[in-house]
Design a protein around this motif. Structure first.
Motif, PDB file in Angstrom:
ATOM      1  N   ARG A  66      -6.099   2.215   4.375  1.00 16.28           N
ATOM      2  CA  ARG A  66      -6.644   1.494   3.228  1.00 16.28           C
ATOM      3  C   ARG A  66      -7.801   0.623   3.687  1.00 16.28           C
ATOM      4  O   ARG A  66      -7.736  -0.036   4.716  1.00 16.28           O
ATOM      5  CB  ARG A  66      -5.552   0.621   2.607  1.00 16.28           C
TER       6      ARG A  66
ATOM      7  N   THR B   7      -9.021   0.646  -1.443  1.00 15.95           N
ATOM      8  CA  THR B   7      -9.008   2.092  -1.678  1.00 15.95           C
ATOM      9  C   THR B   7      -8.286   2.796  -0.544  1.00 15.95           C
ATOM     10  O   THR B   7      -8.558   2.549   0.629  1.00 15.95           O
ATOM     11  CB  THR B   7     -10.448   2.642  -1.778  1.00 15.95           C
ATOM     12  N   TRP B   8      -7.355   3.653  -0.914  1.00 18.31           N
ATOM     13  CA  TRP B   8      -6.605   4.440   0.065  1.00 18.31           C
ATOM     14  C   TRP B   8      -7.308   5.758   0.320  1.00 18.31           C
ATOM     15  O   TRP B   8      -7.895   6.344  -0.591  1.00 18.31           O
ATOM     16  CB  TRP B   8      -5.191   4.702  -0.446  1.00 18.31           C
ATOM     17  N   GLN B   9      -7.234   6.226   1.547  1.00 17.49           N
ATOM     18  CA  GLN B   9      -7.709   7.557   1.925  1.00 17.49           C
ATOM     19  C   GLN B   9      -6.551   8.249   2.621  1.00 17.49           C
ATOM     20  O   GLN B   9      -5.887   7.638   3.456  1.00 17.49           O
ATOM     21  CB  GLN B   9      -8.899   7.461   2.873  1.00 17.49           C
ATOM     22  N   TRP B  10      -6.290   9.492   2.273  1.00 14.11           N
ATOM     23  CA  TRP B  10      -5.169  10.219   2.871  1.00 14.11           C
ATOM     24  C   TRP B  10      -5.571  11.645   3.194  1.00 14.11           C
ATOM     25  O   TRP B  10      -6.519  12.182   2.649  1.00 14.11           O
ATOM     26  CB  TRP B  10      -3.955  10.188   1.954  1.00 14.11           C
ATOM     27  N   ARG B  11      -4.806  12.231   4.119  1.00 16.06           N
ATOM     28  CA  ARG B  11      -5.091  13.599   4.573  1.00 16.06           C
ATOM     29  C   ARG B  11      -3.839  14.208   5.186  1.00 16.06           C
ATOM     30  O   ARG B  11      -3.090  13.526   5.869  1.00 16.06           O
ATOM     31  CB  ARG B  11      -6.202  13.572   5.608  1.00 16.06           C
TER      32      ARG B  11
ATOM     33  N   TYR C 207      -6.419  16.400   1.051  1.00 15.81           N
ATOM     34  CA  TYR C 207      -6.954  15.064   1.284  1.00 15.81           C
ATOM     35  C   TYR C 207      -7.329  14.431  -0.053  1.00 15.81           C
ATOM     36  O   TYR C 207      -7.407  15.115  -1.070  1.00 15.81           O
ATOM     37  CB  TYR C 207      -8.174  15.118   2.194  1.00 15.81           C
TER      38      TYR C 207
ATOM     39  N   THR D 118      -8.626  10.325  -2.105  1.00 22.32           N
ATOM     40  CA  THR D 118      -8.802   8.885  -2.114  1.00 22.32           C
ATOM     41  C   THR D 118      -8.338   8.344  -3.450  1.00 22.32           C
ATOM     42  O   THR D 118      -8.300   9.070  -4.446  1.00 22.32           O
ATOM     43  CB  THR D 118     -10.272   8.473  -1.903  1.00 22.32           C
TER      44      THR D 118
END
Length: 68
Positions: free
Chosen positions: A36, A40-44, A54, A56
């Motif tokens: 984070r 804002t979160w970013q994931w993959r 992936y 956001t």
């Protein structure tokens, strides 16, 4: 022993810190990593590709992705 990047993702967003790498399993069992920054979160996914690998968004978006 399974490789796990970062810390386990806490159950609520108030326990998380910015720019910290977390990991959590999706409902499918696939392991994802997330971080984070600025709210804002970013994931993959650690292994995988395609449109769902992936993304956001906010905390609720991340939770929906984990359930997906």
């Amino acid at each position: 022993m399974m490789f796990t990047p970062g810390r386990p993702l806490p159950a609520d967003s108030t326990s998380t810190q910015e720019r910290t790498l977390y990991h959590a399993a999706r409902s499918s069992g696939a392991l994802g990593s997330m971080t984070r920054e600025g709210g804002t979160w970013q994931w993959r996914l650690l292994r995988g590709d395609g449109p769902d690998a992936y993304g956001t968004g906010g905390w609720s978006d991340l939770q929906a992705w984990l359930k997906g």
